[in-house]
Design a protein around this motif. Sequence first.
Motif, PDB file in Angstrom:
ATOM      1  N   GLY A  29     -41.661  60.878  23.703  1.00  0.00           N
ATOM      2  CA  GLY A  29     -41.622  61.639  24.946  1.00  0.00           C
ATOM      3  C   GLY A  29     -40.542  62.702  24.919  1.00  0.00           C
ATOM      4  O   GLY A  29     -40.745  63.822  25.403  1.00  0.00           O
ATOM      5  N   SER A  30     -39.388  62.386  24.348  1.00  0.00           N
ATOM      6  CA  SER A  30     -38.306  63.372  24.244  1.00  0.00           C
ATOM      7  C   SER A  30     -38.722  64.539  23.356  1.00  0.00           C
ATOM      8  O   SER A  30     -38.506  65.703  23.705  1.00  0.00           O
ATOM      9  N   ALA A  31     -39.322  64.237  22.220  1.00  0.00           N
ATOM     10  CA  ALA A  31     -39.767  65.300  21.320  1.00  0.00           C
ATOM     11  C   ALA A  31     -40.856  66.142  21.986  1.00  0.00           C
ATOM     12  O   ALA A  31     -40.830  67.379  21.920  1.00  0.00           O
ATOM     13  N   LEU A  32     -41.789  65.493  22.657  1.00  0.00           N
ATOM     14  CA  LEU A  32     -42.873  66.220  23.321  1.00  0.00           C
ATOM     15  C   LEU A  32     -42.363  67.071  24.479  1.00  0.00           C
ATOM     16  O   LEU A  32     -42.943  68.117  24.793  1.00  0.00           O
ATOM     17  N   TYR A  33     -41.283  66.647  25.118  1.00  0.00           N
ATOM     18  CA  TYR A  33     -40.664  67.446  26.188  1.00  0.00           C
ATOM     19  C   TYR A  33     -40.273  68.819  25.638  1.00  0.00           C
ATOM     20  O   TYR A  33     -40.563  69.851  26.238  1.00  0.00           O
ATOM     21  N   THR A  34     -39.654  68.821  24.462  1.00  0.00           N
ATOM     22  CA  THR A  34     -39.244  70.095  23.862  1.00  0.00           C
ATOM     23  C   THR A  34     -40.452  70.872  23.347  1.00  0.00           C
ATOM     24  O   THR A  34     -40.482  72.099  23.444  1.00  0.00           O
ATOM     25  N   VAL A  35     -41.450  70.185  22.830  1.00  0.00           N
ATOM     26  CA  VAL A  35     -42.675  70.868  22.411  1.00  0.00           C
ATOM     27  C   VAL A  35     -43.309  71.574  23.613  1.00  0.00           C
ATOM     28  O   VAL A  35     -43.742  72.727  23.513  1.00  0.00           O
ATOM     29  N   LEU A  36     -43.331  70.898  24.760  1.00  0.00           N
ATOM     30  CA  LEU A  36     -43.874  71.522  25.970  1.00  0.00           C
ATOM     31  C   LEU A  36     -43.047  72.744  26.359  1.00  0.00           C
ATOM     32  O   LEU A  36     -43.609  73.792  26.704  1.00  0.00           O
ATOM     33  N   ASP A  70     -31.498  61.338  22.471  1.00  0.00           N
ATOM     34  CA  ASP A  70     -32.488  62.340  22.897  1.00  0.00           C
ATOM     35  C   ASP A  70     -32.185  63.703  22.285  1.00  0.00           C
ATOM     36  O   ASP A  70     -33.110  64.474  21.983  1.00  0.00           O
ATOM     37  N   LEU A  71     -30.927  64.021  22.102  1.00  0.00           N
ATOM     38  CA  LEU A  71     -30.545  65.325  21.539  1.00  0.00           C
ATOM     39  C   LEU A  71     -31.186  65.522  20.165  1.00  0.00           C
ATOM     40  O   LEU A  71     -31.672  66.604  19.851  1.00  0.00           O
ATOM     41  N   PHE A  72     -31.174  64.475  19.357  1.00  0.00           N
ATOM     42  CA  PHE A  72     -31.810  64.529  18.044  1.00  0.00           C
ATOM     43  C   PHE A  72     -33.320  64.707  18.172  1.00  0.00           C
ATOM     44  O   PHE A  72     -33.924  65.538  17.488  1.00  0.00           O
ATOM     45  N   TRP A  73     -33.941  63.920  19.059  1.00  0.00           N
ATOM     46  CA  TRP A  73     -35.399  63.972  19.183  1.00  0.00           C
ATOM     47  C   TRP A  73     -35.879  65.288  19.780  1.00  0.00           C
ATOM     48  O   TRP A  73     -36.989  65.738  19.477  1.00  0.00           O
ATOM     49  N   TYR A  74     -35.046  65.930  20.588  1.00  0.00           N
ATOM     50  CA  TYR A  74     -35.385  67.276  21.050  1.00  0.00           C
ATOM     51  C   TYR A  74     -35.443  68.230  19.859  1.00  0.00           C
ATOM     52  O   TYR A  74     -36.325  69.083  19.773  1.00  0.00           O
ATOM     53  N   ALA A  75     -34.508  68.079  18.938  1.00  0.00           N
ATOM     54  CA  ALA A  75     -34.497  68.930  17.737  1.00  0.00           C
ATOM     55  C   ALA A  75     -35.736  68.660  16.884  1.00  0.00           C
ATOM     56  O   ALA A  75     -36.321  69.601  16.312  1.00  0.00           O
TER      57      ALA A  75
END
Length: 141
Positions: free
Chosen positions: A53-60, A119-124
């Motif tokens: 979800g964290s990674a997909l937040y940044t993808v969005l 989350d900072l990592f998964w956003y990246a």
Amino acid sequence: MEKPTEPASIPGADRDTRRFMARAVAAVAAVGTVGAGLAVRAGADGAFAKYAGSALYTVLLCALVAFCAPRARPLVVAATALGLSWAVEFAQLTGVPAELSAHSAAARLVLGSTFNAPDLFWYAVGAAAAWTVHAGVRRRA
């Protein structure tokens, strides 16, 4: 004198078409990303669901940035989305997002409530994935 009606004869028509197509692709990507997020929420739980979800937040966010700035380079789009993701995460240290999230489901989805350093990592990771796809699509266009 006749008005030009052929797209090739209208100045800037090709550029406008490319922007329209870029925005259309970004819109489809945004809808697909939301769909992927809902699927992850419905079909998984635990750490995988949280960090996906964290990674997909940044993808969005990448898709939304690309929609708003269709001529932006993929690296700029990804860096902007990553910066926004990190800004929201660090804002959670202030308690303001938690307060807003207590009163609004939309604020909870957009701003979250609690700071979580991983989350900072998964956003990246999300930004890198979106950059890879965006750069590949742009190269083919």
